[in-house]
Design a protein around this motif. Structure first.
Motif, PDB file in Angstrom:
ATOM      1  N   LEU A  40       1.988   0.495   7.463  1.00  0.00           N
ATOM      2  CA  LEU A  40       0.950   0.343   6.444  1.00  0.00           C
ATOM      3  C   LEU A  40       1.598  -0.093   5.133  1.00  0.00           C
ATOM      4  O   LEU A  40       1.196  -1.091   4.539  1.00  0.00           O
ATOM      5  CB  LEU A  40       0.163   1.641   6.252  1.00  0.00           C
ATOM      6  N   VAL A  41       2.608   0.645   4.691  1.00  0.00           N
ATOM      7  CA  VAL A  41       3.379   0.278   3.498  1.00  0.00           C
ATOM      8  C   VAL A  41       4.847   0.483   3.848  1.00  0.00           C
ATOM      9  O   VAL A  41       5.308   1.613   3.939  1.00  0.00           O
ATOM     10  CB  VAL A  41       3.004   1.136   2.269  1.00  0.00           C
ATOM     11  N   GLU A  42       5.551  -0.606   4.045  1.00  0.00           N
ATOM     12  CA  GLU A  42       6.960  -0.549   4.400  1.00  0.00           C
ATOM     13  C   GLU A  42       7.827  -0.785   3.163  1.00  0.00           C
ATOM     14  O   GLU A  42       7.454  -1.569   2.299  1.00  0.00           O
ATOM     15  CB  GLU A  42       7.287  -1.619   5.432  1.00  0.00           C
ATOM     16  N   PRO A  43       8.976  -0.135   3.089  1.00  0.00           N
ATOM     17  CA  PRO A  43       9.870  -0.368   1.956  1.00  0.00           C
ATOM     18  C   PRO A  43      10.472  -1.772   2.024  1.00  0.00           C
ATOM     19  O   PRO A  43      10.913  -2.205   3.086  1.00  0.00           O
ATOM     20  CB  PRO A  43      10.954   0.697   2.134  1.00  0.00           C
ATOM     21  N   ARG A  60       6.663  -2.579  -6.534  1.00  0.00           N
ATOM     22  CA  ARG A  60       5.426  -3.056  -5.911  1.00  0.00           C
ATOM     23  C   ARG A  60       5.026  -2.200  -4.716  1.00  0.00           C
ATOM     24  O   ARG A  60       3.846  -1.940  -4.504  1.00  0.00           O
ATOM     25  CB  ARG A  60       5.557  -4.510  -5.490  1.00  0.00           C
ATOM     26  N   ASP A  61       6.006  -1.740  -3.920  1.00  0.00           N
ATOM     27  CA  ASP A  61       5.709  -0.855  -2.793  1.00  0.00           C
ATOM     28  C   ASP A  61       5.042   0.423  -3.289  1.00  0.00           C
ATOM     29  O   ASP A  61       4.051   0.894  -2.713  1.00  0.00           O
ATOM     30  CB  ASP A  61       6.987  -0.471  -2.028  1.00  0.00           C
ATOM     31  N   ILE A  62       5.587   0.986  -4.361  1.00  0.00           N
ATOM     32  CA  ILE A  62       5.035   2.230  -4.913  1.00  0.00           C
ATOM     33  C   ILE A  62       3.646   1.990  -5.481  1.00  0.00           C
ATOM     34  O   ILE A  62       2.750   2.827  -5.350  1.00  0.00           O
ATOM     35  CB  ILE A  62       5.998   2.833  -5.957  1.00  0.00           C
ATOM     36  N   ILE A  93      -2.049 -12.731   2.605  1.00  0.00           N
ATOM     37  CA  ILE A  93      -1.840 -12.021   1.340  1.00  0.00           C
ATOM     38  C   ILE A  93      -0.905 -10.854   1.610  1.00  0.00           C
ATOM     39  O   ILE A  93      -1.315  -9.835   2.151  1.00  0.00           O
ATOM     40  CB  ILE A  93      -3.174 -11.529   0.736  1.00  0.00           C
ATOM     41  N   GLU A  94       0.369 -11.038   1.278  1.00  0.00           N
ATOM     42  CA  GLU A  94       1.351  -9.977   1.463  1.00  0.00           C
ATOM     43  C   GLU A  94       1.491  -9.129   0.200  1.00  0.00           C
ATOM     44  O   GLU A  94       1.758  -7.954   0.260  1.00  0.00           O
ATOM     45  CB  GLU A  94       2.719 -10.569   1.840  1.00  0.00           C
ATOM     46  N   ASP A  95       1.318  -9.738  -0.961  1.00  0.00           N
ATOM     47  CA  ASP A  95       1.484  -9.030  -2.219  1.00  0.00           C
ATOM     48  C   ASP A  95       0.138  -8.490  -2.685  1.00  0.00           C
ATOM     49  O   ASP A  95      -0.626  -9.172  -3.369  1.00  0.00           O
ATOM     50  CB  ASP A  95       2.095  -9.960  -3.267  1.00  0.00           C
ATOM     51  N   LEU A  96      -0.152  -7.249  -2.302  1.00  0.00           N
ATOM     52  CA  LEU A  96      -1.439  -6.640  -2.635  1.00  0.00           C
ATOM     53  C   LEU A  96      -1.572  -6.343  -4.120  1.00  0.00           C
ATOM     54  O   LEU A  96      -2.659  -6.041  -4.592  1.00  0.00           O
ATOM     55  CB  LEU A  96      -1.620  -5.349  -1.834  1.00  0.00           C
ATOM     56  N   THR A  97      -0.476  -6.440  -4.874  1.00  0.00           N
ATOM     57  CA  THR A  97      -0.539  -6.124  -6.299  1.00  0.00           C
ATOM     58  C   THR A  97      -1.276  -7.192  -7.094  1.00  0.00           C
ATOM     59  O   THR A  97      -1.588  -6.991  -8.250  1.00  0.00           O
ATOM     60  CB  THR A  97       0.873  -5.957  -6.884  1.00  0.00           C
ATOM     61  N   GLU A 138       0.628   2.861 -14.918  1.00  0.00           N
ATOM     62  CA  GLU A 138       0.855   4.274 -14.609  1.00  0.00           C
ATOM     63  C   GLU A 138       2.143   4.450 -13.821  1.00  0.00           C
ATOM     64  O   GLU A 138       2.955   5.327 -14.123  1.00  0.00           O
ATOM     65  CB  GLU A 138      -0.316   4.842 -13.812  1.00  0.00           C
ATOM     66  N   VAL A 139       2.333   3.627 -12.791  1.00  0.00           N
ATOM     67  CA  VAL A 139       3.544   3.708 -11.971  1.00  0.00           C
ATOM     68  C   VAL A 139       4.763   3.379 -12.826  1.00  0.00           C
ATOM     69  O   VAL A 139       5.790   4.047 -12.752  1.00  0.00           O
ATOM     70  CB  VAL A 139       3.447   2.774 -10.739  1.00  0.00           C
TER      71      VAL A 139
END
Length: 180
Positions: A40-43, A60-62, A93-97, A138-139
């Protein structure tokens, strides 16, 4: 990205270990591990390479971890989140940010323009929106005071135990004891 101001540039070679990623995203280590193992979310800085290796999560992962957590908090099931992330990846779309995501509590919507937001709200359904730019800040603020490390050029170098990583500390004590 919709609903955001200018965001600061980030160094993609800087990684954060699991406990730091968990604190910044507001999730448990068990969730982090499960989401990594189920893709789902890989480093992206450094993945796990066997027993004892440390995953390193990028900023970006965080950010994505925190967005997934927010969606869970609004009542969206992990199955729906996984389907939404899968559909976005299928579209390339790989970059969900770079997205603004919206949810009515049952489904997740990609918001591509201000007009789409209006259409969703006028449709009569209540919609919950996550402005990724705000989550970004925030992150960023949370990670500013936490330890980070640069990825090794060959990916083989491992740093010493992380001060807040209980498992690493136990292993170090056991190895020291066995060496004596």
């Amino acid at each position: 990205m919709l609903f955001t101001d200018d965001l600061t540039a980030i160094d993609e070679t800087v990684g954060f270990r699991g406990p730091t990623a968990c604190k910044a995203a507001g999730i448990s280590y068990r969730q982090l591990d499960y989401w990594a193992r189920t893709n789902l979310v890989e480093p992206t800085v450094r993945g796990a390479k066997g027993s004892g290796s440390q995953r390193l999560y990028s900023f970006r992962d965080i950010l994505v971890l925190k967005v997934v957590k927010r969606l869970l908090d609004t009542g969206v099931s992990l199955q729906q989140i996984r389907a939404a992330v899968g559909a976005l990846r299928l579209r390339g779309i790989e970059d969900l940010t770079k997205l603004t995501l919206m949810s009515d509590g049952a489904s997740v919507y990609e918001c591509t323009s201000p007009h789409e937001v209006i259409d969703l709200v006028q449709g009569g359904q209540g919609v919950f929106g996550i402005a990724v730019g705000r989550v970004w800040r925030e992150v960023e603020a949370t990670l500013a005071s936490m330890p980070a490390e640069h990825a090794a050029l060959d990916g083989a170098a491992e740093a010493g135990p992380f001060p807040e990583d209980e498992l690493s500390a136990r292993r170090a004590r056991r190895n020291k004891k066995n060496a004596v």
